[in-house]
Design an enzyme around this catalytic site. Sequence first.
Site, PDB file in Angstrom:
ATOM      1  N   ILE A 199       3.308   0.362   0.246  1.00 55.34           N
ATOM      2  CA  ILE A 199       3.374   0.794   1.647  1.00 55.34           C
ATOM      3  C   ILE A 199       4.840   1.024   2.009  1.00 55.34           C
ATOM      4  O   ILE A 199       5.673   0.162   1.772  1.00 55.34           O
ATOM      5  CB  ILE A 199       2.676  -0.242   2.577  1.00 55.34           C
ATOM      6  N   HIS A 200       5.166   2.211   2.510  1.00 54.59           N
ATOM      7  CA  HIS A 200       6.594   2.450   2.792  1.00 54.59           C
ATOM      8  C   HIS A 200       6.854   3.480   3.888  1.00 54.59           C
ATOM      9  O   HIS A 200       7.974   3.594   4.355  1.00 54.59           O
ATOM     10  CB  HIS A 200       7.296   2.941   1.528  1.00 54.59           C
ATOM     11  N   ARG A 201       5.826   4.264   4.263  1.00 58.98           N
ATOM     12  CA  ARG A 201       6.094   5.342   5.228  1.00 58.98           C
ATOM     13  C   ARG A 201       6.591   4.792   6.558  1.00 58.98           C
ATOM     14  O   ARG A 201       6.074   3.763   7.025  1.00 58.98           O
ATOM     15  CB  ARG A 201       4.795   6.120   5.478  1.00 58.98           C
TER      16      ARG A 201
END
Length: 350
Positions: A199-201
Amino acid sequence: MKLAHIVGARPQFIKAAMLSRAFAKAGIDEILIHSGQHYDENMSDVFFEELDLPKPHLQLLYNPNGTVSPVDDMSRSIEAALEDLNPDLVLVHGDTSTTLAGASAASRLNIPLAHNEAGLRSYNNAMPEERNRVLSDQAADILFCPTQSSVERLQREGITEGVYFTGDVMLDALQHYAERAGELPDSIEKRKPYTLVTIHRNYTADQPERMEAFIRILEAMPMSVVLPLHPRTAKRLKEFNLSIPEHIHVVDSVGYLEMISLERNAGVILTDSGGVQKEAYFLGIPCITLRPETEWTETVDAGWNIVADLDKGKILNCLEAFDRTQERPSYFGDGNAAERITKILLSQRF
Ligand code: UDP
């Protein structure tokens, strides 16, 4: 031909590795410019080292915290570099700040622009990635589309000139590097069957309520979970005073070879990453997308990806819902996209 090839973020290093090799073979005079967007060991250096990507000819500096408008600043320094180099063509990839910064610099200087991974749309303008890709497509003279549906999407927007279906360079990369990806380390092997989560957005990481929903999902996961943690996500979790549950196996962001190995050994993948959704499909690993929509709709149509956003109930129900025997049509080409792109570039007149 003198080609300014602009990269700056993790997935762009992977694409550039395949293209740089093809350009060198074809005798294209390539100048690799690193925008400085991802700069540390885990997010940049490791990719240059393990993918045999030549060191950038030009390394620009970028400080997202020190400026009023980071993308504008990045674009100005790319513009100054391009003015100096005077290339025949500029190539950008995907949908990051670097993509838009490079595309606008080229367009201000009237240098022909090629956009790789053109024609993708999520139709969610709240995501900076959507704005970056739409504007880059509009500025581009040559548009390399990874799928037929991306060609058709551009057609519907009235963009028909200079559009080529090439297949996806990320598929080339996976086929090329899969052999080099080793076995899992014991610390992860023993956790099988595990779910791999990334998860990084900004859309998720920057919103406290979305990060909290993400943590609630991790708490409820019924099997072991391996989570390579993006530095931005780690930073936001701290700021929001949220902690990852103890039973989750957290590792720092890994290099591409280790990531391939984590992906192909996973039971299921949960992600908000564009690239990881595709790699799950290429490898035949079911994927649950932690976003309200995806631009990689083919993976959903084929039944290998379920868009669940951060709906915990839906995610828990989906974990066992996949038919792992179903087909995976080759929407993304045949693994020769880099070669095709090179040929198209060589056929252009400047
Ligand atoms: N990736 C990686 N290490 C990680 C997480 C992802 O090498 O810890 C790779 C992944 O295999 C894929 C690419 O990075 O090739 C995807 O990049 P990212 O998720 O940062 O961005 P997106 O694809 O959403 O633009």
